[in-house]
Design a protein around this motif. Structure first.
Motif, PDB file in Angstrom:
ATOM      1  N   ASP A 188       0.910  -1.346  -0.301  1.00  0.00           N
ATOM      2  CA  ASP A 188       0.026  -0.044   0.031  1.00  0.00           C
ATOM      3  C   ASP A 188       0.849   1.240  -0.097  1.00  0.00           C
ATOM      4  OD1 ASP A 188      -2.413  -1.555   0.152  1.00  0.00           O
ATOM      5  OD2 ASP A 188      -2.019  -1.927   2.233  1.00  0.00           O
ATOM      6  N   MET A 189       2.147   1.123  -0.005  1.00  0.00           N
ATOM      7  CA  MET A 189       2.976   2.469   0.106  1.00  0.00           C
ATOM      8  C   MET A 189       4.207   1.983  -0.502  1.00  0.00           C
ATOM      9  SD  MET A 189       3.606   2.135   4.111  1.00  0.00           S
ATOM     10  CE  MET A 189       2.120   1.875   4.627  1.00  0.00           C
ATOM     11  N   GLU A 190       5.276   2.852  -0.689  1.00  0.00           N
ATOM     12  CA  GLU A 190       6.548   2.877  -1.207  1.00  0.00           C
ATOM     13  C   GLU A 190       7.350   2.341  -0.226  1.00  0.00           C
ATOM     14  OE1 GLU A 190       7.528   3.613  -4.295  1.00  0.00           O
ATOM     15  OE2 GLU A 190       5.499   4.656  -4.810  1.00  0.00           O
ATOM     16  N   ILE A 191       8.580   1.528  -0.713  1.00  0.00           N
ATOM     17  CA  ILE A 191       9.503   1.113   0.205  1.00  0.00           C
ATOM     18  C   ILE A 191       9.925   1.776   1.136  1.00  0.00           C
ATOM     19  CG2 ILE A 191      11.685  -0.370   0.307  1.00  0.00           C
ATOM     20  CD1 ILE A 191       9.595  -1.816  -0.828  1.00  0.00           C
ATOM     21  N   GLU A 192      10.275   2.977   1.075  1.00  0.00           N
ATOM     22  CA  GLU A 192      11.038   3.734   2.165  1.00  0.00           C
ATOM     23  C   GLU A 192       9.853   4.031   3.281  1.00  0.00           C
ATOM     24  OE1 GLU A 192      10.964   4.616  -1.156  1.00  0.00           O
ATOM     25  OE2 GLU A 192      12.810   5.354  -1.565  1.00  0.00           O
ATOM     26  N   GLN A 193       8.585   4.230   3.051  1.00  0.00           N
ATOM     27  CA  GLN A 193       7.513   4.395   4.116  1.00  0.00           C
ATOM     28  C   GLN A 193       7.086   3.089   4.624  1.00  0.00           C
ATOM     29  OE1 GLN A 193       7.098   5.831   0.647  1.00  0.00           O
ATOM     30  NE2 GLN A 193       7.791   7.863   1.605  1.00  0.00           N
ATOM     31  N   ALA A 194       7.175   2.047   3.909  1.00  0.00           N
ATOM     32  CA  ALA A 194       7.195   0.702   4.250  1.00  0.00           C
ATOM     33  C   ALA A 194       8.075   0.222   5.449  1.00  0.00           C
ATOM     34  CB  ALA A 194       6.977  -0.619   3.353  1.00  0.00           C
ATOM     35  N   VAL A 195       9.535   0.805   5.040  1.00  0.00           N
ATOM     36  CA  VAL A 195      10.314   0.582   6.148  1.00  0.00           C
ATOM     37  C   VAL A 195      10.268   1.262   7.357  1.00  0.00           C
ATOM     38  CG1 VAL A 195      12.973   0.910   6.600  1.00  0.00           C
ATOM     39  CG2 VAL A 195      12.173  -0.322   4.453  1.00  0.00           C
ATOM     40  N   ASP A 196       9.941   2.574   7.344  1.00  0.00           N
ATOM     41  CA  ASP A 196       9.699   3.492   8.251  1.00  0.00           C
ATOM     42  C   ASP A 196       8.661   2.918   9.210  1.00  0.00           C
ATOM     43  OD1 ASP A 196      11.441   5.447   7.890  1.00  0.00           O
ATOM     44  OD2 ASP A 196      10.311   6.632   6.400  1.00  0.00           O
ATOM     45  N   LEU A 197       7.514   2.429   8.766  1.00  0.00           N
ATOM     46  CA  LEU A 197       6.242   1.888   9.386  1.00  0.00           C
ATOM     47  C   LEU A 197       6.718   0.534  10.132  1.00  0.00           C
ATOM     48  CD1 LEU A 197       3.561   2.238  10.159  1.00  0.00           C
ATOM     49  CD2 LEU A 197       2.644   0.917   7.976  1.00  0.00           C
ATOM     50  N   ALA A 198       7.685  -0.065   9.396  1.00  0.00           N
ATOM     51  CA  ALA A 198       8.044  -1.489  10.152  1.00  0.00           C
ATOM     52  C   ALA A 198       8.795  -1.210  11.214  1.00  0.00           C
ATOM     53  CB  ALA A 198       8.573  -2.436   8.917  1.00  0.00           C
ATOM     54  N   VAL A 199       9.715  -0.275  11.084  1.00  0.00           N
ATOM     55  CA  VAL A 199      10.735   0.025  12.167  1.00  0.00           C
ATOM     56  C   VAL A 199       9.942   0.624  13.424  1.00  0.00           C
ATOM     57  CG1 VAL A 199      12.618   1.310  12.945  1.00  0.00           C
ATOM     58  CG2 VAL A 199      12.710   0.462  10.744  1.00  0.00           C
ATOM     59  N   ILE A 207      15.685  -6.980  20.010  1.00  0.00           N
ATOM     60  CA  ILE A 207      17.169  -6.429  20.212  1.00  0.00           C
ATOM     61  C   ILE A 207      17.746  -5.796  18.821  1.00  0.00           C
ATOM     62  CG2 ILE A 207      17.652  -7.978  21.687  1.00  0.00           C
ATOM     63  CD1 ILE A 207      18.751  -9.829  19.719  1.00  0.00           C
ATOM     64  N   LEU A 208      17.074  -5.961  17.448  1.00  0.00           N
ATOM     65  CA  LEU A 208      17.347  -5.409  16.276  1.00  0.00           C
ATOM     66  C   LEU A 208      16.812  -3.886  16.266  1.00  0.00           C
ATOM     67  CD1 LEU A 208      16.900  -8.066  13.446  1.00  0.00           C
ATOM     68  CD2 LEU A 208      18.911  -7.537  14.937  1.00  0.00           C
ATOM     69  N   LYS A 209      15.903  -3.699  17.072  1.00  0.00           N
ATOM     70  CA  LYS A 209      15.065  -2.116  16.644  1.00  0.00           C
ATOM     71  C   LYS A 209      16.181  -1.022  16.929  1.00  0.00           C
ATOM     72  CE  LYS A 209      11.408   0.368  18.461  1.00  0.00           C
ATOM     73  NZ  LYS A 209      10.294   0.301  17.380  1.00  0.00           N
ATOM     74  N   PRO A 210      16.971  -0.908  17.916  1.00  0.00           N
ATOM     75  CA  PRO A 210      18.117   0.125  18.005  1.00  0.00           C
ATOM     76  C   PRO A 210      18.933   0.175  16.838  1.00  0.00           C
ATOM     77  CG  PRO A 210      17.687  -0.875  20.217  1.00  0.00           C
ATOM     78  CD  PRO A 210      16.966  -1.940  19.058  1.00  0.00           C
ATOM     79  N   PHE A 211      19.078  -0.934  16.343  1.00  0.00           N
ATOM     80  CA  PHE A 211      20.057  -1.037  15.417  1.00  0.00           C
ATOM     81  C   PHE A 211      19.499  -0.614  14.033  1.00  0.00           C
ATOM     82  CE2 PHE A 211      21.911  -3.505  11.641  1.00  0.00           C
ATOM     83  CZ  PHE A 211      23.288  -3.323  11.833  1.00  0.00           C
ATOM     84  N   LEU A 212      18.356  -0.936  13.687  1.00  0.00           N
ATOM     85  CA  LEU A 212      17.540  -0.520  12.430  1.00  0.00           C
ATOM     86  C   LEU A 212      17.321   0.910  12.600  1.00  0.00           C
ATOM     87  CD1 LEU A 212      15.371  -3.696  11.953  1.00  0.00           C
ATOM     88  CD2 LEU A 212      17.359  -3.292  11.009  1.00  0.00           C
ATOM     89  N   GLU A 213      17.069   1.294  13.635  1.00  0.00           N
ATOM     90  CA  GLU A 213      16.471   2.779  14.062  1.00  0.00           C
ATOM     91  C   GLU A 213      17.849   3.585  13.520  1.00  0.00           C
ATOM     92  OE1 GLU A 213      13.075   2.847  17.325  1.00  0.00           O
ATOM     93  OE2 GLU A 213      15.087   3.006  17.798  1.00  0.00           O
ATOM     94  N   ILE A 214      19.077   3.125  13.869  1.00  0.00           N
ATOM     95  CA  ILE A 214      20.449   3.910  13.859  1.00  0.00           C
ATOM     96  C   ILE A 214      20.684   3.888  12.426  1.00  0.00           C
ATOM     97  CG2 ILE A 214      22.958   3.962  14.197  1.00  0.00           C
ATOM     98  CD1 ILE A 214      22.229   3.013  17.094  1.00  0.00           C
ATOM     99  N   HIS A 215      20.399   2.859  11.679  1.00  0.00           N
ATOM    100  CA  HIS A 215      20.817   2.333  10.279  1.00  0.00           C
ATOM    101  C   HIS A 215      19.592   2.700   9.318  1.00  0.00           C
ATOM    102  CE1 HIS A 215      24.998   1.617  11.463  1.00  0.00           C
ATOM    103  NE2 HIS A 215      24.524   0.933  12.474  1.00  0.00           N
TER     104      HIS A 215
END
Length: 293
Positions: A188-199, A207-215
């Motif tokens: 339903d959205m572009e990949i960039e927005q899909a990544v933002d929402l998933a994070v 435990i991956l959440k801080p790593f994905l937020e930083i990167h």
């Protein structure tokens, strides 16, 4: 379709499990795969092949631990040619190992080599079993008595599959969850927005959440690359089928596929690594066959 950003050539899988600072997660993945109980991340020596210009190859994740050499590849499309690719990677890594340890492969004394452990982590959209063995001998003519065999263990790590494995390796489970969320959101959205929402929706205790937020910027670039590659795979497969129908011969399918691969590489929509993989030849051979104009 957005253009692939050359800055992000790694896959998210290798970005998570192949970095020196993440050796704890690499070790946890190794233990889950092998039923071992190593505790010290310093036991791992990362040996991932970076771009080797004269060979034109690089792999996703490889490392040494004890007397074993593990090669891990992540694939979002099913690829039965992984045994020959892993054989090529092994050859390079063994040569490097022999040189680094000053071993004499021409001598009369038997040299000791690390045991290869070859694994493919599959998370594509086609239905594949939880576990499958891919063999190099499947590429040989039927009934051939070959003097060499390579076996690659393919594991389906889509979220909801291989429960025991994902339960044993939390980073792998969280990676699987994240990829599934991005895939769902991208409908339903572009990949960039899909990544933002998933994070943002990732549970706080992951435990991956801080790593994905930083990167997050790197993650977006890598996910965009992977999704563009998956889409282009479908494009050239369809063209290959149409070419075959028109000409009625397998040669036409192969030529149609190759021409499409070259066009996709030139448009920066596909890496040479994946193009060569789909063509069933080495990256060096693919580069040589590409038109100069």
């Amino acid at each position: 379709m957005a253009a692939v950003n050359d800055e992000y050539k790694d896959r998210l899988f290798s970005f998570i499990f192949g970095r020196e600072e993440n050796r704890k997660w690499t070790l946890e993945l190794y233990n889950a795969i092998n039923g071992s109980h190593y505790e010290n991340p310093d036991d791992i020596k990362i040996t991932t092949i970076e771009e080797v210009l004269y060979l034109g190859m690089h792999n996703d994740v490889s490392f040494m631990i004890s007397d074993e050499m593990s090669l891990y590849e992540q694939q979002s499309t099913y690829n039965p040619n992984m045994p020959v690719r892993q054989l090529q990677y092994c050859g390079y890594l063994y040569e490097k190992y022999i040189k680094e340890n000053k071993l004499n492969k021409f001598g009369s004394r038997l040299i000791q080599l690390p045991v290869p452990r070859l694994v493919v982590f599959y998370n594509g959209t086609t239905d594949e079993p939880d576990e499958k063995i891919l063999k190099l001998s499947d590429s040989f003519p039927e009934g051939a008595d070959a003097d060499i065999e390579v076996r690659v263990r393919m594991l389906n790590i889509n979220y909801g599959r291989n429960h025991k494995l994902l339960d044993m390796c939390r980073p792998l489970m969280e990676y699987s969850w994240f990829v599934a969320e991005v895939r769902k959101n991208s409908k339903d959205m572009e990949i960039e927005q899909a990544v933002d929402l998933a994070v943002s929706q990732m549970p706080k205790d992951y435990i991956l959440k801080p790593f994905l937020e930083i990167h997050k910027a790197e993650v977006k670039g890598m996910m965009l690359t992977e999704y563009d590659e998956a889409e282009t795979m479908n494009m050239f497969k369809e063209e290959g089928r149409q070419e075959g129908m028109q000409q009625g011969v397998q040669q036409g399918v192969q030529q149609g596929t190759y021409n499409t691969l070259v066009a996709l590489v030139k448009k920066n929509l596909l890496s040479i690594k994946d193009a060569a993989n789909q063509a069933g030849i080495s990256e060096e051979a693919f580069r040589k066959k590409m038109p100069t104009n």
